[in-house]
Write a protein that holds these residues in place. Structure first.
Motif, short mmCIF file in Angstrom:
data_model
loop_
_atom_site.label_atom_id
_atom_site.label_comp_id
_atom_site.label_asym_id
_atom_site.label_seq_id
_atom_site.Cartn_x
_atom_site.Cartn_y
_atom_site.Cartn_z
N LEU B 178 41.24 -33.92 -0.85
CA LEU B 178 39.85 -34.26 -0.55
C LEU B 178 38.88 -33.36 -1.30
O LEU B 178 37.77 -33.77 -1.63
CB LEU B 178 39.59 -34.17 0.96
CG LEU B 178 40.26 -35.24 1.82
CD1 LEU B 178 40.07 -34.94 3.31
CD2 LEU B 178 39.70 -36.63 1.50
N MET B 181 39.69 -33.74 -5.68
CA MET B 181 39.20 -34.99 -6.27
C MET B 181 37.75 -34.85 -6.71
O MET B 181 37.35 -35.45 -7.71
CB MET B 181 39.33 -36.13 -5.26
CG MET B 181 39.23 -37.50 -5.86
SD MET B 181 40.74 -37.96 -6.75
CE MET B 181 41.79 -38.39 -5.36
N GLY B 182 36.96 -34.08 -5.94
CA GLY B 182 35.55 -33.90 -6.26
C GLY B 182 35.27 -32.71 -7.16
O GLY B 182 34.11 -32.34 -7.35
N GLN B 183 36.34 -32.09 -7.66
CA GLN B 183 36.15 -30.91 -8.50
C GLN B 183 36.63 -31.12 -9.93
O GLN B 183 36.07 -30.56 -10.86
CB GLN B 183 36.94 -29.72 -7.90
CG GLN B 183 36.44 -29.26 -6.53
CD GLN B 183 37.37 -28.25 -5.90
OE1 GLN B 183 38.58 -28.37 -5.98
NE2 GLN B 183 36.79 -27.25 -5.25
N VAL B 184 37.68 -31.91 -10.07
CA VAL B 184 38.36 -32.00 -11.37
C VAL B 184 38.55 -33.48 -11.74
O VAL B 184 39.42 -34.15 -11.20
CB VAL B 184 39.73 -31.26 -11.30
CG1 VAL B 184 40.48 -31.40 -12.62
CG2 VAL B 184 39.51 -29.79 -10.94
N PRO B 185 37.74 -34.00 -12.66
CA PRO B 185 37.78 -35.43 -12.99
C PRO B 185 39.15 -35.91 -13.47
O PRO B 185 39.48 -37.09 -13.29
CB PRO B 185 36.76 -35.57 -14.13
CG PRO B 185 35.88 -34.38 -14.02
CD PRO B 185 36.70 -33.28 -13.42
N TYR B 188 41.32 -37.93 -10.79
CA TYR B 188 41.04 -39.36 -10.63
C TYR B 188 41.42 -40.15 -11.88
O TYR B 188 41.92 -41.27 -11.79
CB TYR B 188 39.57 -39.58 -10.28
CG TYR B 188 39.22 -41.03 -10.01
CD1 TYR B 188 39.88 -41.75 -9.02
CD2 TYR B 188 38.24 -41.68 -10.76
CE1 TYR B 188 39.56 -43.09 -8.78
CE2 TYR B 188 37.91 -43.00 -10.52
CZ TYR B 188 38.57 -43.70 -9.53
OH TYR B 188 38.26 -45.02 -9.29
N ARG B 189 41.21 -39.57 -13.04
CA ARG B 189 41.58 -40.28 -14.28
C ARG B 189 43.08 -40.57 -14.30
O ARG B 189 43.50 -41.68 -14.63
CB ARG B 189 41.18 -39.46 -15.51
CG ARG B 189 39.66 -39.43 -15.74
CD ARG B 189 39.28 -38.47 -16.87
NE ARG B 189 39.76 -38.91 -18.15
CZ ARG B 189 38.98 -39.45 -19.11
NH1 ARG B 189 37.70 -39.60 -18.91
NH2 ARG B 189 39.51 -39.82 -20.25
N CYS B 192 43.86 -43.32 -11.82
CA CYS B 192 43.54 -44.63 -12.40
C CYS B 192 44.66 -45.09 -13.33
O CYS B 192 45.08 -46.25 -13.29
CB CYS B 192 42.22 -44.58 -13.16
SG CYS B 192 40.76 -44.58 -12.13
N GLN B 193 45.12 -44.18 -14.18
CA GLN B 193 46.15 -44.57 -15.15
C GLN B 193 47.44 -45.00 -14.46
O GLN B 193 48.07 -45.98 -14.85
CB GLN B 193 46.44 -43.39 -16.09
CG GLN B 193 45.26 -43.07 -16.97
CD GLN B 193 45.69 -42.55 -18.32
OE1 GLN B 193 46.02 -41.39 -18.45
NE2 GLN B 193 45.73 -43.42 -19.30
N SER B 195 47.67 -46.07 -11.28
CA SER B 195 47.37 -47.26 -10.46
C SER B 195 47.38 -48.55 -11.27
O SER B 195 47.65 -49.62 -10.74
CB SER B 195 46.00 -47.14 -9.80
OG SER B 195 45.92 -45.99 -9.02
N LYS B 196 47.01 -48.42 -12.54
CA LYS B 196 46.95 -49.62 -13.41
C LYS B 196 48.35 -50.14 -13.71
O LYS B 196 48.52 -51.31 -14.04
CB LYS B 196 46.22 -49.24 -14.71
CG LYS B 196 45.90 -50.42 -15.63
CD LYS B 196 45.08 -49.97 -16.85
CE LYS B 196 44.72 -51.13 -17.75
NZ LYS B 196 43.82 -50.73 -18.85
N ALA B 219 46.87 -47.47 -1.88
CA ALA B 219 46.34 -46.72 -3.02
C ALA B 219 46.84 -45.29 -3.08
O ALA B 219 46.64 -44.60 -4.07
CB ALA B 219 44.81 -46.72 -2.97
N PRO B 222 49.77 -43.12 -6.01
CA PRO B 222 49.34 -42.46 -7.26
C PRO B 222 48.70 -41.09 -7.04
O PRO B 222 48.72 -40.25 -7.94
CB PRO B 222 48.32 -43.46 -7.84
CG PRO B 222 48.75 -44.78 -7.31
CD PRO B 222 49.22 -44.49 -5.90
N VAL B 223 48.14 -40.86 -5.85
CA VAL B 223 47.55 -39.54 -5.56
C VAL B 223 48.65 -38.48 -5.49
O VAL B 223 48.49 -37.37 -6.01
CB VAL B 223 46.75 -39.59 -4.23
CG1 VAL B 223 46.21 -38.20 -3.88
CG2 VAL B 223 45.63 -40.61 -4.30
#
Lengths: 410, 410
Positions: B178, B181-185, B188-189, B192-193, B195-196, B219, B222-223
């Motif tokens: 939690l 995720m809000g500190q290091v982009p 999430y990138r 996304c990769q 999850s796709k 979801a 992938p986390v």
């Protein structure tokens, strides 16, 4: 955009389910079942939204003390949810904010993409409220054959076009999902909260996701939902989670916000209000919306005056008579004439537009003359946009895209 | 944890599919089909991992020049994927890193939770490599009846227990999903990769998700997968995406990493290597793993010496004879004796443990004596842990949990 096979399947399913063909309208597909285009009244019924009627328009004029924007007056923004609640807030001098967005799938935006931003700018100026603009670069990465870097680059390119619409930098945050997620923990926290309350069954029903869709797609709707809650923007709203949100968008985005409105009360949050627009028709006619992937279907914001002239003259579907005699005798049909439709979006002068409608309908005004009017309007619009966009530097984009306090106190 | 009905359904499905009952092992359920406990050899076959054999253990001792940890020697870490590749790296003096984690669902951790961290500390000390520890507070929020704040608070509490295991602050990052995720982009990138590349069909097959599961659960995999890729930690690995990862974990976490290993090549990333442990048995016996929600099934790291003594004497399932005579005549059964099993996890002295095994098997050592040995070992272990944990301040936790460069150059 779905491929042809998927479209046929969707149409097939609709036919079986409904006994007759229905328009297909979801965030990835807009296909009309009839040559007349989307039946927007039916859509209001199906989606359960409300028609924007004269009473609402009059109320907006009364509480703001200003005439409404021609996009509202002419029924292009035609549907809403809870707009009266937003006006109640405004009358009571209570704050709200605007949220809209853009899926950055291509470098060149077209005229249709401009419509929600033109209207959003009017809303921001009229109500003097903060605006957040979501660039869903993550969505475009998940749906398209794009890298993360390319999707993010397109978000920045498209942000320039949005900024060129004239949004006040002191009142506007533009954010890329791929960037904002790594900057502001509240974004992911709200996504978690929404995701916990929505099942796969529900997103299958709302968005038509299937078993072979990626879990990235399945996980995306909460990302578009989260900015509907003011707690997603702690810098702007000082951690307040009770500020109402108004979302101007094309009606195909409504499924996201039906889902959002469904979960909001269970999160102790307010349901976002919405104003929905019709689709901007393709040059070839109103059966579908413009597509950025078909250059002959759209006027791009990068098109030269010459390109605009050629495209309108060559491709804009005409509602005029087949011959000069027929046109003079029977008149033109504004309902299906794309050039006339475009004028309703972009010609601000009501009197002039009404004269064009009358003269074209009677047959007095020829298709060539109508197209000439449109070409003049669009050449001016696009070249002014191009000039403003050229002044938007990367540094300016960075300023708009930095999470920060805006010129409001909460 | 699934409810009884779901468990029965799962067991039923297994029976139909396989013709006989099979153990159920996934991240949320560990249930043995037989009273002997999980059949780990079958699990290796089913999961497609490799047994840790004598040859591998000898190779580890050869390349590190040290005896292996007793958890490895005694077959508690019993299965692996690509451990030889990690040793190849080490031999060639090429870097790798360790990744493990914890789902913070309760304030008090129990002995079983300590096992992967004890082993991970040995790996870090032996190979001198960076370690990242993921606290999946988002997962616990999504699966349990917890608020975000409470799940995040538990992550910080549990981090104190992990820090108390002695991880070097210069070589260790602990992170809450939690927060990170809000500190290091890049987090999430990478999500996304991943999850796709994974469909709903696939997570249904791997994790047993159903149509009525929340899209938050769908979801999540992938986390947990993303930290397997070094690019998720740009501060530590200087944006390098080619550093191999070794994951020590209990075998029930393997589904996450089977999925990760499946997508890795399509992301141009290395597959993470793994070492898997058996489960730490409940006091009542080896059919299931300890549960933090049943206080009588576990020794907690907060238990007093007196509580430890009482729990072992009262609840630890005995493999001894029913009567003194029977025990003296037939001997005890170490295979099913929980006290003996616990000693294999925590008694470091091989010679002493072997003597206990022999004497208990022959009937010379009584159940009470065996339990006494265990009580002594656990009282020492838990009280030392408690003392170390008491020294871990919120400030120290904050330091471990700050994304930063570690004492390695890449």
């Amino acid at each position: 955009m779905a491929n042809t096979e998927e479209l046929e399947q969707k149409v097939g399913e609709m036919s079986v389910a409904e006994g007759e063909q229905e328009d297909i309208v979801d965030p990835w597909t807009v296909v009309s079942a009839s040559a007349k285009g989307i039946d927007y009244d039916k859509l209001i019924n199906r989606f359960g939204s409300s028609k924007i009627d004269d009473e609402l328009i009059k109320r907006i004029e009364r509480v703001t003390g200003k005439p409404v924007h021609h996009l509202l007056r002419r029924g292009i923004f035609f549907s809403h949810r809870d707009m009266h609640f937003i006006l109640d807030q405004y009358e009571q001098k209570k704050p709200f904010y605007l949220y809209t967005g853009r899926g950055p799938s291509s470098e060149a935006m077209h005229l249709g993409h401009l419509v929600p931003f033109i209207f959003t700018k009017w809303l921001q100026d009229t109500f003097d409220v903060p605006l957040v603009v979501q660039m869903t670069d993550d969505e475009k990465f998940l749906w398209k054959d794009l890298t993360l870097d390319e999707a993010n680059r397109l978000a920045h390119e498209n942000a320039k076009d949005i900024i060129a619409c004239g949004f006040d930098i002191k009142k506007t945050l533009i954010f890329s999902d791929l960037e904002y997620m790594g900057q502001v923990p509240e974004f992911y926290r709200n996504i978690c909260q929404i995701s916990k309350l929505v099942t796969f069954n529900q997103v299958r029903g709302i968005f038509g996701f299937g078993d072979s869709d990626s879990i990235g797609k399945i996980a995306f709707p909460p990302v578009q939902a989260a900015p509907s809650f003011s707690s997603t923007f702690p810098h702007i709203f000082n951690n307040r989670k009770d500020l109402p949100c108004l979302i101007p968008c094309a009606i195909d985005q409504d499924p996201y916000f039906r889902m959002t409105r469904d979960v909001a009360p269970r999160m102790d949050c307010l349901k976002p209000a919405l104003v929905h627009s019709t689709f901007f028709p393709a040059l070839q006619g109103a059966q579908s919306k413009m597509s950025a992937s078909d250059p002959t279907s759209s006027i791009f914001l990068t098109d030269t005056n010459e390109e605009i002239k050629t495209k309108i003259n060559k491709y804009a579907f005409s509602g005029g008579g087949a011959t000069l005699e027929e046109h003079k005798g029977k008149g033109g049909n504004c309902e299906i004439d794309v050039s006339y439709q475009y004028l309703t979006f972009f010609m601000e002068d009501d009197t002039k537009l009404e004269k064009i409608r009358k003269d074209y309908t009677s047959g007095e005004l020829l298709t060539g003359d109508l197209k000439k009017e449109l070409i003049t309007v669009l050449q001016k619009l696009v070249s002014e946009h191009r000039e403003k966009r050229a002044q938007v530097t990367d540094e300016i984009v960075k300023q708009y895209m930095t999470p920060r306090k805006l010129a409001f106190d909460y």
